[in-house]
Scaffold this active site. Structure first.
Site, PDB file in Angstrom:
ATOM      1  CG  HIS A   1      -1.898   0.990   1.396  1.00 31.14           C
ATOM      2  ND1 HIS A   1      -1.637   2.270   1.806  1.00 31.14           N
ATOM      3  CD2 HIS A   1      -3.238   0.934   1.177  1.00 31.14           C
ATOM      4  CE1 HIS A   1      -2.778   2.947   1.839  1.00 31.14           C
ATOM      5  NE2 HIS A   1      -3.759   2.165   1.462  1.00 31.14           N
TER       6      HIS A   1
ATOM      7  CG  ASP B   1       0.626  -2.122   5.962  1.00 36.25           C
ATOM      8  OD1 ASP B   1      -0.294  -2.324   6.786  1.00 36.25           O
ATOM      9  OD2 ASP B   1       0.463  -1.503   4.902  1.00 36.25           O
TER      10      ASP B   1
ATOM     11  CD  GLN C   1      -6.898  -4.383   4.513  1.00 36.23           C
ATOM     12  OE1 GLN C   1      -7.806  -5.034   5.033  1.00 36.23           O
ATOM     13  NE2 GLN C   1      -7.100  -3.167   4.027  1.00 36.23           N
TER      14      GLN C   1
ATOM     15  CE  LYS D   1      -7.096  -0.151   6.490  1.00 38.54           C
ATOM     16  NZ  LYS D   1      -7.923   0.350   5.391  1.00 38.54           N
TER      17      LYS D   1
ATOM     18  CB  CYS E   1      -3.756   3.380  -1.529  1.00 37.69           C
ATOM     19  SG  CYS E   1      -5.055   4.556  -1.200  1.00 37.69           S
TER      20      CYS E   1
HETATM   21  N1  C6P Z   1      -6.357   0.535   2.907  1.00 40.28           N
HETATM   22  C1  C6P Z   1      -8.188   0.108   1.417  1.00 40.28           C
HETATM   23  O1  C6P Z   1      -9.299   0.339   0.953  1.00 40.28           O
HETATM   24  P1  C6P Z   1      -4.833   3.896   7.165  1.00 40.28           P
HETATM   25  O2  C6P Z   1      -5.464   4.735   6.113  1.00 40.28           O
HETATM   26  O3  C6P Z   1      -3.552   4.503   7.675  1.00 40.28           O
HETATM   27  O4  C6P Z   1      -5.766   3.482   8.246  1.00 40.28           O
HETATM   28  O5  C6P Z   1      -4.437   2.514   6.454  1.00 40.28           O
HETATM   29  C2  C6P Z   1      -3.554   2.539   5.392  1.00 40.28           C
HETATM   30  C3  C6P Z   1      -3.334   1.160   4.869  1.00 40.28           C
HETATM   31  C4  C6P Z   1      -2.089   0.595   5.009  1.00 40.28           C
HETATM   32  N2  C6P Z   1      -1.850  -0.655   4.588  1.00 40.28           N
HETATM   33  C5  C6P Z   1      -2.792  -1.409   4.018  1.00 40.28           C
HETATM   34  C6  C6P Z   1      -2.455  -2.797   3.591  1.00 40.28           C
HETATM   35  C7  C6P Z   1      -4.073  -0.883   3.836  1.00 40.28           C
HETATM   36  O6  C6P Z   1      -5.007  -1.644   3.262  1.00 40.28           O
HETATM   37  C8  C6P Z   1      -4.338   0.437   4.241  1.00 40.28           C
HETATM   38  C9  C6P Z   1      -5.683   1.056   3.998  1.00 40.28           C
HETATM   39  C10 C6P Z   1      -7.697   0.941   2.575  1.00 40.28           C
HETATM   40  O7  C6P Z   1      -7.487  -0.802   0.995  1.00 40.28           O
HETATM   41  C11 C6P Z   1      -7.833   2.402   2.318  1.00 40.28           C
HETATM   42  S1  C6P Z   1      -6.769   2.969   1.040  1.00 40.28           S
END
Ligand code: C6P
Length: 410
Positions: free
Chosen positions: A125, A202, A205, A228, A367
């Site tokens: 991401h 990271d 997910q 999430k 993203c």
């Molecule tokens: N992905 C998706 O629809 P934040 O925004 O900081 O809470 O999470 C960022 C992020 C980082 N790593 C992974 C693997 C993610 O999936 C995400 C967030 C969402 O896939 C929003 S772009």
């Protein structure tokens, strides 16, 4: 003993938003990878905090301040227990993105420069890609991108080659938000540590979908987001090995993160407070505690099994033949996410027509532009599942896709 199976019909009663109707249809929410829905217990916890405990933390001597501090520090203990962490290593941040930026800024930046290499992977991401690219630009390090194999998993041979000197850090996601690929972090950490390479994971997910034990995984840093995993927006977690956090300079300066401030010099509070400048998201922490309690009551192995069942079924319903391309590993090796394209129809059009049927999916690059480039597409349609989704909702997705085909003559 067989593990209890999730009964989504029962769990759904805990999520008020799931009774919403959208465009004349019952809401079919298949976008939990973007953000999950929240159970009543989380909504109550946030409101209860404001109703009966609202005060600032770590500052006051009055009863409410103590209550608020107990809620905030209680959340730290609860989250630490949930992911097998030493609470001293649990730093509250806004989200995964902030956690990963913290590592890039406060851990990597003072250590490395020209002649050092950072490795990210092709499925990251932007949150686990851009901060490292920015760091490399600032410090003159090299950025290398570990490729994916045809099967949507990391190419182990290439990765092993990239972990050789002068690589200093590997930034990798535990579960891909596009492909659902579950990466063997424990194995990667062992491989990286043999080469003296640090591992920053990271977990955005993964924490909502699979049991996570950061001590057992053996990485050095692990970031995830409350929103999430059934929790509120605005709070996330960076776990770091306490000895590494101890040795790092602060990320942001301000209140709470200090020990003594004089015009000449400031000394830092102990970890994790050294990294928590300013008033934190106390209401978010209250909600996150309730979210963790909910997930623990359901059981993460059960959540994982339920999502695996739905993903497997969706793979069959959506199909990976004819006019449909599904991206990523086989259903058995993925977690909670199915990305696909319908030949000749732009993913945004697919998403818009599905929405007419009340089916919420995400369409776009998610993203993950480097990954889109690797897949040779501009965008995909993504259905993602959570503990409250049902097989009937997957059927609704299948039926709505039939309408997309009808509209576009596909
Ligand atoms: N992905 C998706 O629809 P934040 O925004 O900081 O809470 O999470 C960022 C992020 C980082 N790593 C992974 C693997 C993610 O999936 C995400 C967030 C969402 O896939 C929003 S772009």
């Amino acid at each position: 003993m067989t593990a209890a199976v999730i009964d989504p019909a029962r769990l759904r009663r805990d999520f008020p938003i799931l009774t919403e109707r959208v465009n004349g249809h019952p809401l079919v929410y298949l976008d939990s990878a973007a953000t999950s829905q929240k159970p009543e217990a989380v909504l109550d916890a946030v409101l209860d905090y404001y109703r009966s405990a609202n005060a600032n933390v770590h500052r006051g001597v009055h009863a409410l301040a103590e209550r608020a501090t107990d809620i905030f520090e209680g959340a730290r203990l609860r989250v630490a227990g949930f992911v097998g962490a030493d609470p001293r290593g649990v730093v509250f941040v806004r989200n995964t993105t902030e956690g990963l930026n913290l590592v890039a800024r406060a851990f990597a930046e003072p250590r490395w420069g020209p002649g050092d290499r950072i490795v990210v992977t092709e499925m990251e991401h932007h949150s686990n890609f851009v901060p490292w690219q920015m760091l490399c630009d600032r410090r003159g390090c090299e950025l290398a991108v570990a490729p994916l194999g045809e099967d949507g998993r990391l190419d182990q041979v290439q990765l092993e080659r990239l972990l050789a000197p002068p690589t200093r850090l590997l930034a990798v996601s535990h579960v891909s938000n596009v492909l659902g690929t579950v990466t063997d972090i424990a194995g990667l950490s062992r491989m990286a540590h043999r080469e003296g390479v640090f591992v920053c994971v990271d977990g955005a997910q993964a924490v909502p979908r699979v049991p996570v034990d950061v001590a057992g995984l053996g990485a050095d840093f692990y970031a995830f987001s409350g929103h999430k995993m059934l929790g509120p927006t605005g709070i996330g977690v960076l776990w770091g090995r306490p000895e590494l956090l101890e040795a790092m300079p602060p990320f942001l300066g301000g209140g709470s993160m200090i020990e003594v401030v004089t015009p000449e010099r400031t000394t830092w509070n102990e970890i994790p407070h050294k990294f928590e400048a300013g008033t934190p998201d106390i209401a978010g922490a209250a909600g996150l505690t309730a979210a963790v309690a909910y997930l623990e009551a359901v059981g993460m192995p059960q959540v994982q099994a339920h999502e695996a069942m739905l993903t497997h079924y969706a793979y069959e319903v959506v199909g990976d033949a004819g006019d449909v391309t599904v991206y990523g590993p086989p259903a058995a090796d993925r977690s909670g996410v199915l990305s696909f394209n319908l030949q000749g129809v732009h993913p945004h059009d697919v998403g818009t027509i599905l929405d007419r049927h009340g089916v919420a999916v995400r369409a776009g690059h998610h993203c993950c532009q480097p990954l889109m480039r690797r897949l040779g597409v501009a965008a995909t349609v993504r259905a993602s599942f959570a503990l409250y989704n049902t097989v009937e909702e997957v059927d609704a997705l299948g039926q709505a896709l039939g309408d997309v085909r009808r509209v576009f003559g596909a």
